[in-house]
Design a protein around this motif. Structure first.
Motif, PDB file in Angstrom:
ATOM      1  N   ILE A 262       0.268 -50.247 -10.681  1.00  0.00           N
ATOM      2  CA  ILE A 262       0.425 -51.883 -10.606  1.00  0.00           C
ATOM      3  C   ILE A 262       0.132 -52.246  -9.258  1.00  0.00           C
ATOM      4  CG2 ILE A 262       1.737 -53.651 -10.955  1.00  0.00           C
ATOM      5  CD1 ILE A 262       3.198 -52.098 -13.225  1.00  0.00           C
ATOM      6  N   VAL A 263       0.733 -51.822  -8.141  1.00  0.00           N
ATOM      7  CA  VAL A 263       0.442 -51.967  -6.677  1.00  0.00           C
ATOM      8  C   VAL A 263      -0.799 -51.802  -6.369  1.00  0.00           C
ATOM      9  CG1 VAL A 263       1.402 -51.724  -4.255  1.00  0.00           C
ATOM     10  CG2 VAL A 263       3.056 -51.663  -6.184  1.00  0.00           C
ATOM     11  N   ILE A 264      -1.480 -50.747  -6.617  1.00  0.00           N
ATOM     12  CA  ILE A 264      -2.690 -50.203  -6.197  1.00  0.00           C
ATOM     13  C   ILE A 264      -3.985 -50.914  -6.843  1.00  0.00           C
ATOM     14  CG2 ILE A 264      -4.524 -48.445  -6.314  1.00  0.00           C
ATOM     15  CD1 ILE A 264      -2.381 -46.355  -5.698  1.00  0.00           C
ATOM     16  N   SER A 265      -3.665 -51.624  -8.023  1.00  0.00           N
ATOM     17  CA  SER A 265      -4.606 -52.428  -8.735  1.00  0.00           C
ATOM     18  C   SER A 265      -4.694 -53.680  -8.298  1.00  0.00           C
ATOM     19  CB  SER A 265      -4.004 -52.455 -10.302  1.00  0.00           C
ATOM     20  OG  SER A 265      -2.942 -53.092 -10.310  1.00  0.00           O
ATOM     21  N   ILE A 266      -3.946 -54.264  -7.715  1.00  0.00           N
ATOM     22  CA  ILE A 266      -3.877 -55.728  -7.169  1.00  0.00           C
ATOM     23  C   ILE A 266      -4.948 -55.842  -6.051  1.00  0.00           C
ATOM     24  CG2 ILE A 266      -2.761 -57.640  -5.843  1.00  0.00           C
ATOM     25  CD1 ILE A 266      -0.012 -56.529  -6.987  1.00  0.00           C
ATOM     26  N   PRO A 267      -5.066 -54.966  -5.064  1.00  0.00           N
ATOM     27  CA  PRO A 267      -6.418 -54.838  -4.292  1.00  0.00           C
ATOM     28  C   PRO A 267      -7.614 -54.808  -4.896  1.00  0.00           C
ATOM     29  CG  PRO A 267      -4.553 -53.911  -3.245  1.00  0.00           C
ATOM     30  CD  PRO A 267      -4.083 -54.001  -4.649  1.00  0.00           C
ATOM     31  N   ASN A 268      -7.584 -53.841  -5.904  1.00  0.00           N
ATOM     32  CA  ASN A 268      -8.522 -53.761  -6.746  1.00  0.00           C
ATOM     33  C   ASN A 268      -9.416 -54.878  -7.458  1.00  0.00           C
ATOM     34  OD1 ASN A 268      -8.999 -50.978  -5.902  1.00  0.00           O
ATOM     35  ND2 ASN A 268      -7.931 -50.374  -7.720  1.00  0.00           N
ATOM     36  N   ILE A 269      -8.257 -55.624  -7.960  1.00  0.00           N
ATOM     37  CA  ILE A 269      -8.553 -56.951  -8.764  1.00  0.00           C
ATOM     38  C   ILE A 269      -9.185 -57.981  -7.722  1.00  0.00           C
ATOM     39  CG2 ILE A 269      -7.751 -59.045  -9.827  1.00  0.00           C
ATOM     40  CD1 ILE A 269      -5.414 -57.191 -11.071  1.00  0.00           C
ATOM     41  N   TYR A 270      -8.760 -58.025  -6.556  1.00  0.00           N
ATOM     42  CA  TYR A 270      -9.150 -58.835  -5.578  1.00  0.00           C
ATOM     43  C   TYR A 270     -10.352 -58.539  -5.121  1.00  0.00           C
ATOM     44  CZ  TYR A 270      -5.146 -61.858  -4.748  1.00  0.00           C
ATOM     45  OH  TYR A 270      -4.086 -62.780  -4.975  1.00  0.00           O
ATOM     46  N   SER A 271     -10.874 -57.601  -4.773  1.00  0.00           N
ATOM     47  CA  SER A 271     -12.089 -56.641  -4.408  1.00  0.00           C
ATOM     48  C   SER A 271     -12.954 -57.008  -5.550  1.00  0.00           C
ATOM     49  CB  SER A 271     -12.074 -55.476  -3.845  1.00  0.00           C
ATOM     50  OG  SER A 271     -11.812 -54.527  -4.963  1.00  0.00           O
ATOM     51  N   VAL A 295      -8.700 -64.352   1.843  1.00  0.00           N
ATOM     52  CA  VAL A 295      -8.757 -63.428   0.624  1.00  0.00           C
ATOM     53  C   VAL A 295      -8.051 -61.971   0.893  1.00  0.00           C
ATOM     54  CG1 VAL A 295     -10.013 -61.566  -0.822  1.00  0.00           C
ATOM     55  CG2 VAL A 295     -11.077 -63.981  -0.327  1.00  0.00           C
ATOM     56  N   MET A 296      -7.902 -61.780   2.149  1.00  0.00           N
ATOM     57  CA  MET A 296      -7.133 -60.422   2.595  1.00  0.00           C
ATOM     58  C   MET A 296      -5.692 -61.201   2.470  1.00  0.00           C
ATOM     59  SD  MET A 296      -8.739 -57.701   2.736  1.00  0.00           S
ATOM     60  CE  MET A 296      -7.697 -56.830   4.026  1.00  0.00           C
ATOM     61  N   THR A 297      -5.536 -62.150   3.066  1.00  0.00           N
ATOM     62  CA  THR A 297      -4.003 -62.738   3.222  1.00  0.00           C
ATOM     63  C   THR A 297      -3.552 -62.693   1.833  1.00  0.00           C
ATOM     64  OG1 THR A 297      -4.499 -63.921   5.190  1.00  0.00           O
ATOM     65  CG2 THR A 297      -2.651 -64.449   4.077  1.00  0.00           C
ATOM     66  N   LEU A 298      -4.266 -63.335   0.845  1.00  0.00           N
ATOM     67  CA  LEU A 298      -3.834 -63.605  -0.573  1.00  0.00           C
ATOM     68  C   LEU A 298      -3.425 -62.074  -1.013  1.00  0.00           C
ATOM     69  CD1 LEU A 298      -6.039 -66.393  -1.959  1.00  0.00           C
ATOM     70  CD2 LEU A 298      -3.386 -66.463  -1.686  1.00  0.00           C
ATOM     71  N   MET A 299      -4.619 -61.264  -0.823  1.00  0.00           N
ATOM     72  CA  MET A 299      -4.339 -59.910  -1.492  1.00  0.00           C
ATOM     73  C   MET A 299      -2.865 -59.230  -0.759  1.00  0.00           C
ATOM     74  SD  MET A 299      -7.053 -56.589  -1.384  1.00  0.00           S
ATOM     75  CE  MET A 299      -6.768 -56.586   0.602  1.00  0.00           C
ATOM     76  N   ILE A 300      -2.853 -59.335   0.416  1.00  0.00           N
ATOM     77  CA  ILE A 300      -1.616 -58.917   0.913  1.00  0.00           C
ATOM     78  C   ILE A 300      -0.247 -59.204   0.668  1.00  0.00           C
ATOM     79  CG2 ILE A 300      -0.521 -58.388   2.963  1.00  0.00           C
ATOM     80  CD1 ILE A 300      -2.864 -58.206   4.473  1.00  0.00           C
ATOM     81  N   VAL A 301      -0.124 -60.637   0.592  1.00  0.00           N
ATOM     82  CA  VAL A 301       0.881 -61.195  -0.212  1.00  0.00           C
ATOM     83  C   VAL A 301       1.082 -60.955  -1.290  1.00  0.00           C
ATOM     84  CG1 VAL A 301       1.900 -63.713  -0.676  1.00  0.00           C
ATOM     85  CG2 VAL A 301       0.775 -63.321   1.432  1.00  0.00           C
ATOM     86  N   THR A 302       0.163 -60.845  -2.322  1.00  0.00           N
ATOM     87  CA  THR A 302       0.317 -60.693  -3.654  1.00  0.00           C
ATOM     88  C   THR A 302       0.840 -59.433  -3.763  1.00  0.00           C
ATOM     89  OG1 THR A 302      -1.519 -62.170  -4.295  1.00  0.00           O
ATOM     90  CG2 THR A 302      -0.546 -60.669  -5.996  1.00  0.00           C
ATOM     91  N   THR A 303       0.528 -58.345  -3.008  1.00  0.00           N
ATOM     92  CA  THR A 303       0.910 -56.668  -3.038  1.00  0.00           C
ATOM     93  C   THR A 303       2.234 -56.820  -2.817  1.00  0.00           C
ATOM     94  OG1 THR A 303      -1.380 -56.153  -2.649  1.00  0.00           O
ATOM     95  CG2 THR A 303       0.369 -54.622  -2.370  1.00  0.00           C
ATOM     96  N   LEU A 304       2.677 -57.605  -1.524  1.00  0.00           N
ATOM     97  CA  LEU A 304       4.147 -57.272  -1.083  1.00  0.00           C
ATOM     98  C   LEU A 304       5.184 -57.937  -1.864  1.00  0.00           C
ATOM     99  CD1 LEU A 304       3.508 -58.245   2.595  1.00  0.00           C
ATOM    100  CD2 LEU A 304       4.087 -56.168   1.727  1.00  0.00           C
ATOM    101  N   VAL A 305       4.622 -59.135  -2.707  1.00  0.00           N
ATOM    102  CA  VAL A 305       5.295 -59.782  -3.835  1.00  0.00           C
ATOM    103  C   VAL A 305       5.718 -58.783  -4.977  1.00  0.00           C
ATOM    104  CG1 VAL A 305       5.569 -61.728  -5.464  1.00  0.00           C
ATOM    105  CG2 VAL A 305       4.926 -62.119  -3.128  1.00  0.00           C
ATOM    106  N   SER A 306       4.643 -58.100  -5.463  1.00  0.00           N
ATOM    107  CA  SER A 306       4.929 -57.140  -6.519  1.00  0.00           C
ATOM    108  C   SER A 306       5.634 -55.973  -5.841  1.00  0.00           C
ATOM    109  CB  SER A 306       3.418 -56.635  -6.843  1.00  0.00           C
ATOM    110  OG  SER A 306       2.842 -55.998  -5.874  1.00  0.00           O
ATOM    111  N   ILE A 307       5.470 -55.658  -4.775  1.00  0.00           N
ATOM    112  CA  ILE A 307       6.411 -54.569  -4.480  1.00  0.00           C
ATOM    113  C   ILE A 307       7.770 -54.835  -4.430  1.00  0.00           C
ATOM    114  CG2 ILE A 307       7.110 -53.263  -2.552  1.00  0.00           C
ATOM    115  CD1 ILE A 307       3.835 -52.968  -1.699  1.00  0.00           C
ATOM    116  N   VAL A 308       8.268 -55.934  -3.790  1.00  0.00           N
ATOM    117  CA  VAL A 308       9.593 -56.528  -3.838  1.00  0.00           C
ATOM    118  C   VAL A 308      10.129 -56.876  -5.399  1.00  0.00           C
ATOM    119  CG1 VAL A 308      11.061 -58.364  -3.199  1.00  0.00           C
ATOM    120  CG2 VAL A 308       9.237 -57.672  -1.571  1.00  0.00           C
TER     121      VAL A 308
END
Length: 316
Positions: A262-271, A295-308
């Motif tokens: 799930i965490v890895i799929s988030i950057p793939n969705i943005y890219s 876009v990179m900031t949104l991707m990182i923030v979304t990934t961190l939120v999902s991890i938390v």
């Protein structure tokens, strides 16, 4: 193989090996051939059936008497190496009491008899035939207890590995120990019946010390039976729990892999979205590469939120 031994004297007992059969000697036969059996039968007068009885792996513990020859067959424990691991089994040992000699017959060399040969047992005399038989029986019962303690230690070592195990190797090791305990339990109960029959033999009633020694053998054998029953119950419970533990360990791994996916799929969705070569994408016309940073900031923030979030749900 045939080896003949005799105690030298009663004051300073030492065991010496003989070339011929003498009165009061001990004849130890290990996996004898047919010719050796016939030779000993001819020289001692012992029936061939007595000498070959212990060569059958399925022979049960029993007592037989024929022409002043007493045959005692007991199951004795053996340890063997199998796939770099100790396994336990039982084999029959025949002890034959004649008017002049003691004869032991077994398929393999065993620790119980080699202790006598190597001088690890004190105060035994080959010419005291009844006492010598009882001392062998005591060593058999004691060695059962030694093997049972080894099985107990080995089972604890396996249980420690069980917490991190995700394959069937641990289960197979536990199953091997459980099978060994089944063999031990069957053999010990069969030996118990034979020992109780020996209490009724006149040859074991001649001396009070011999009678007490036989009682000690019976007590040791009963203790081994109780230990076998206890360890069997423990291993049965462990076997039931081990399958659940392994299944749970696999579920934990699958849960972690699903969370990582799930965490890895988030950057793939943005890219995938912002990598499309179409007009109208957000921030596609942002100056000086600000769109990429956004876009990179949104991707990182979304990934961190999902991890938390997954961490709070104990999924990571």
């Amino acid at each position: 193989m045939i080896c003949i031994y005799k105690s030298t004297s009663e004051t300073t007992p030492t065991l010496r090996q003989l070339d011929t059969i003498e009165h009061g000697c001990w004849i130890n036969m290990v996996a004898p051939s047919e010719q050796e059996i016939l030779l000993i039968s001819k020289k001692t007068g012992v029936p061939v059936e007595f000498l070959s009885a212990a060569l059958d792996e399925e022979e049960t513990s029993r007592i037989d008497i024929e022409d002043n020859n007493l045959l005692v067959i007991l199951d004795i424990p053996f340890t063997e190496m199998e796939e770099n691991s100790l396994t336990y089994d039982t084999y029959p040992l025949a002890i034959i009491h004649t008017e002049k000699e003691i004869i032991t017959v077994c398929l393999k060399n065993n620790k119980m008899l080699t202790d006598f040969i190597e001088g690890n047992i004190r105060s035994f005399y080959t010419f005291k035939r009844s006492r010598f038989i009882l001392q062998i029986l005591y060593r058999v019962a004691s060695y059962f207890l030694v093997c049972l303690r080894q099985i107990d230690k080995k089972s604890w070592m396996i249980q420690k590995k069980l917490h991190k195990s995700m394959n069937n190797k641990v289960l197979m090791q536990l199953l091997s120990l459980q099978n060994s305990l089944v063999y031990f339990s069957t053999s010990l109960k069969s030996n118990e019946i034979t020992l109780e029959k020996m209490m009724k033999l006149e040859i074991m009633q001649k001396y009070e010390e011999d009678k007490e020694l036989l009682e000690d053998v019976i007590i040791e054998n009963k203790q081994a039976i109780e230990m076998t029953s206890m360890y069997t119950n423990i291993l049965s419970a462990t076997m039931d729990a081990s399958a659940n533990v392994i299944s749970n360990n696999l579920n934990l791994v699958m849960k972690i892999l699903a969370s990582v996916t799930i965490v890895i799929s988030i950057p793939n969705i943005y890219s995938g979205i912002f990598g499309m070569n179409v007009k109208g994408l957000p921030w596609s016309n942002a100056p000086d590469g600000n769109g990429f940073a956004i876009v990179m900031t949104l991707m990182i923030v979304t990934t961190l939120v999902s991890i938390v979030y997954l961490n709070k749900r104990n999924m990571l």
